[in-house]
Scaffold this motif. Structure first.
Motif, PDB file in Angstrom:
ATOM      1  N   ARG A 120     -10.803  14.161  32.009  1.00 38.89           N
ATOM      2  CA  ARG A 120     -10.408  12.926  32.681  1.00 38.89           C
ATOM      3  C   ARG A 120     -11.344  12.504  33.800  1.00 38.89           C
ATOM      4  O   ARG A 120     -11.385  11.327  34.144  1.00 38.89           O
ATOM      5  N   GLY A 121     -12.092  13.417  34.387  1.00 40.98           N
ATOM      6  CA  GLY A 121     -13.022  13.053  35.448  1.00 40.98           C
ATOM      7  C   GLY A 121     -14.096  12.082  34.990  1.00 40.98           C
ATOM      8  O   GLY A 121     -14.606  11.287  35.777  1.00 40.98           O
ATOM      9  N   GLY A 122     -14.433  12.108  33.715  1.00 42.22           N
ATOM     10  CA  GLY A 122     -15.456  11.210  33.189  1.00 42.22           C
ATOM     11  C   GLY A 122     -14.886   9.968  32.538  1.00 42.22           C
ATOM     12  O   GLY A 122     -15.605   9.215  31.903  1.00 42.22           O
ATOM     13  N   CYS A 123     -13.589   9.743  32.689  1.00 42.64           N
ATOM     14  CA  CYS A 123     -12.936   8.611  32.027  1.00 42.64           C
ATOM     15  C   CYS A 123     -12.552   7.532  33.028  1.00 42.64           C
ATOM     16  O   CYS A 123     -12.260   7.815  34.183  1.00 42.64           O
ATOM     17  N   ARG A 124     -12.538   6.303  32.571  1.00 45.06           N
ATOM     18  CA  ARG A 124     -12.033   5.169  33.327  1.00 45.06           C
ATOM     19  C   ARG A 124     -11.161   4.356  32.390  1.00 45.06           C
ATOM     20  O   ARG A 124     -11.436   4.258  31.201  1.00 45.06           O
ATOM     21  N   LYS A 125     -10.137   3.776  32.949  1.00 42.92           N
ATOM     22  CA  LYS A 125      -9.226   2.982  32.139  1.00 42.92           C
ATOM     23  C   LYS A 125      -9.602   1.513  32.234  1.00 42.92           C
ATOM     24  O   LYS A 125      -9.811   0.990  33.327  1.00 42.92           O
ATOM     25  N   LEU A 126      -9.708   0.849  31.095  1.00 44.33           N
ATOM     26  CA  LEU A 126      -9.933  -0.596  31.075  1.00 44.33           C
ATOM     27  C   LEU A 126      -8.586  -1.263  31.309  1.00 44.33           C
ATOM     28  O   LEU A 126      -7.615  -0.971  30.605  1.00 44.33           O
ATOM     29  N   ILE A 127      -8.514  -2.164  32.263  1.00 46.76           N
ATOM     30  CA  ILE A 127      -7.199  -2.652  32.663  1.00 46.76           C
ATOM     31  C   ILE A 127      -6.680  -3.797  31.814  1.00 46.76           C
ATOM     32  O   ILE A 127      -5.490  -3.976  31.693  1.00 46.76           O
ATOM     33  N   GLY A 128      -7.550  -4.607  31.225  1.00 42.50           N
ATOM     34  CA  GLY A 128      -7.060  -5.759  30.454  1.00 42.50           C
ATOM     35  C   GLY A 128      -6.220  -6.645  31.342  1.00 42.50           C
ATOM     36  O   GLY A 128      -6.665  -7.122  32.376  1.00 42.50           O
ATOM     37  N   ASN A 129      -4.928  -6.838  30.994  1.00 38.52           N
ATOM     38  CA  ASN A 129      -4.047  -7.660  31.823  1.00 38.52           C
ATOM     39  C   ASN A 129      -3.400  -6.847  32.948  1.00 38.52           C
ATOM     40  O   ASN A 129      -2.687  -7.389  33.775  1.00 38.52           O
ATOM     41  N   GLY A 130      -3.590  -5.520  32.952  1.00 33.38           N
ATOM     42  CA  GLY A 130      -3.082  -4.677  34.025  1.00 33.38           C
ATOM     43  C   GLY A 130      -1.637  -4.257  33.892  1.00 33.38           C
ATOM     44  O   GLY A 130      -1.105  -3.567  34.750  1.00 33.38           O
ATOM     45  N   ARG A 131      -0.977  -4.615  32.807  1.00 30.99           N
ATOM     46  CA  ARG A 131       0.451  -4.305  32.651  1.00 30.99           C
ATOM     47  C   ARG A 131       0.723  -2.846  32.284  1.00 30.99           C
ATOM     48  O   ARG A 131       1.860  -2.408  32.362  1.00 30.99           O
ATOM     49  N   THR A 132      -0.305  -2.105  31.869  1.00 36.11           N
ATOM     50  CA  THR A 132      -0.098  -0.699  31.506  1.00 36.11           C
ATOM     51  C   THR A 132      -0.878   0.248  32.412  1.00 36.11           C
ATOM     52  O   THR A 132      -0.923   1.437  32.154  1.00 36.11           O
ATOM     53  N   THR A 133      -1.475  -0.287  33.476  1.00 35.97           N
ATOM     54  CA  THR A 133      -2.296   0.529  34.365  1.00 35.97           C
ATOM     55  C   THR A 133      -1.633   0.654  35.725  1.00 35.97           C
ATOM     56  O   THR A 133      -1.403  -0.357  36.401  1.00 35.97           O
ATOM     57  N   LYS A 134      -1.319   1.885  36.119  1.00 33.19           N
ATOM     58  CA  LYS A 134      -0.713   2.115  37.432  1.00 33.19           C
ATOM     59  C   LYS A 134      -1.811   2.087  38.488  1.00 33.19           C
ATOM     60  O   LYS A 134      -2.811   2.784  38.388  1.00 33.19           O
ATOM     61  N   ALA A 135      -1.596   1.279  39.509  1.00 30.90           N
ATOM     62  CA  ALA A 135      -2.626   1.049  40.520  1.00 30.90           C
ATOM     63  C   ALA A 135      -2.936   2.293  41.339  1.00 30.90           C
ATOM     64  O   ALA A 135      -4.077   2.509  41.737  1.00 30.90           O
TER      65      ALA A 135
END
Length: 187
Positions: A120-135
């Motif tokens: 996970r240290g080398g991963c980033r999440k693409l947010i798109g509309n942001g509805r599935t990404t916890k800030a």
């Protein structure tokens, strides 16, 4: 080494088992029937590529990470294969940033969660509309250092349920209010 490589691609084998397998491979090369042998080459040389004069034997710990990482990538990217659909239907989404393993999870799911945590240290999440990404709990700002992430600077963002879409909506509302008050003009 083909049989251990197969199992590395679907199970999280402990490092002690991998070390035992490598020890058996070394003894196969170096020992005679009496348990003694002459080490003609360093083990690192034996494990190097054939072009470098080795036998191209893989380091099992690195092979485990690579093979299981490939499967984690398929699950995270929702590949349309039957095994991914089955695992997602049974266990839900795989989230490397807040991993949870049900008590009766299969060994495959346990291996995927362990690998996701490791990479996970080398991963980033693409947010798109942001509805599935916890800030607050998921890394979505790749170019910002950890101590400058928004949740480190503003206490309100420590809410674990706050989504990036909430921040986007709030920012949009602030811009709309500024335009309405005449403080900001559109060009």
């Amino acid at each position: 080494m083909a049989i251990p490589t197969y199992w590395l691609g679907c199970m999280w084998l402990p490092d002690t088992i991998l070390q035992a397998i490598e020890k058996k491979a070394r003894s196969f090369l170096w020992e005679s029937g009496a348990g003694r042998g002459l080490h003609l080459q360093n083990w690192n040389t034996v494990m190097s590529s054939k072009a470098e004069g080795g036998l191209a034997i893989r380091k099992l710990k690195e092979a485990k990470a690579a093979l299981l990482g490939k499967l984690v990538f398929k699950v995270l990217n929702r590949q349309e294969s039957p095994w991914v659909k089955l695992l997602r239907a049974k266990y839900g989404e795989l989230n490397p940033w807040s991993p949870s393993v049900p008590a009766r999870a299969s060994w495959v799911w346990r291996a995927l969660v362990n690998t996701a945590v490791m990479i996970r240290g080398g991963c980033r999440k693409l947010i798109g509309n942001g509805r599935t990404t916890k800030a607050a709990t998921e890394p979505w700002l790749s170019s910002v250092s950890w101590n400058r992430q928004p949740w480190q600077m503003h206490p309100r963002l420590m809410n674990e349920e706050l989504l990036v879409s909430d921040l986007i909506a709030e920012a949009r509302g602030q811009v709309d209010r500024m335009v309405g008050n005449g403080r900001l003009t559109r060009r």
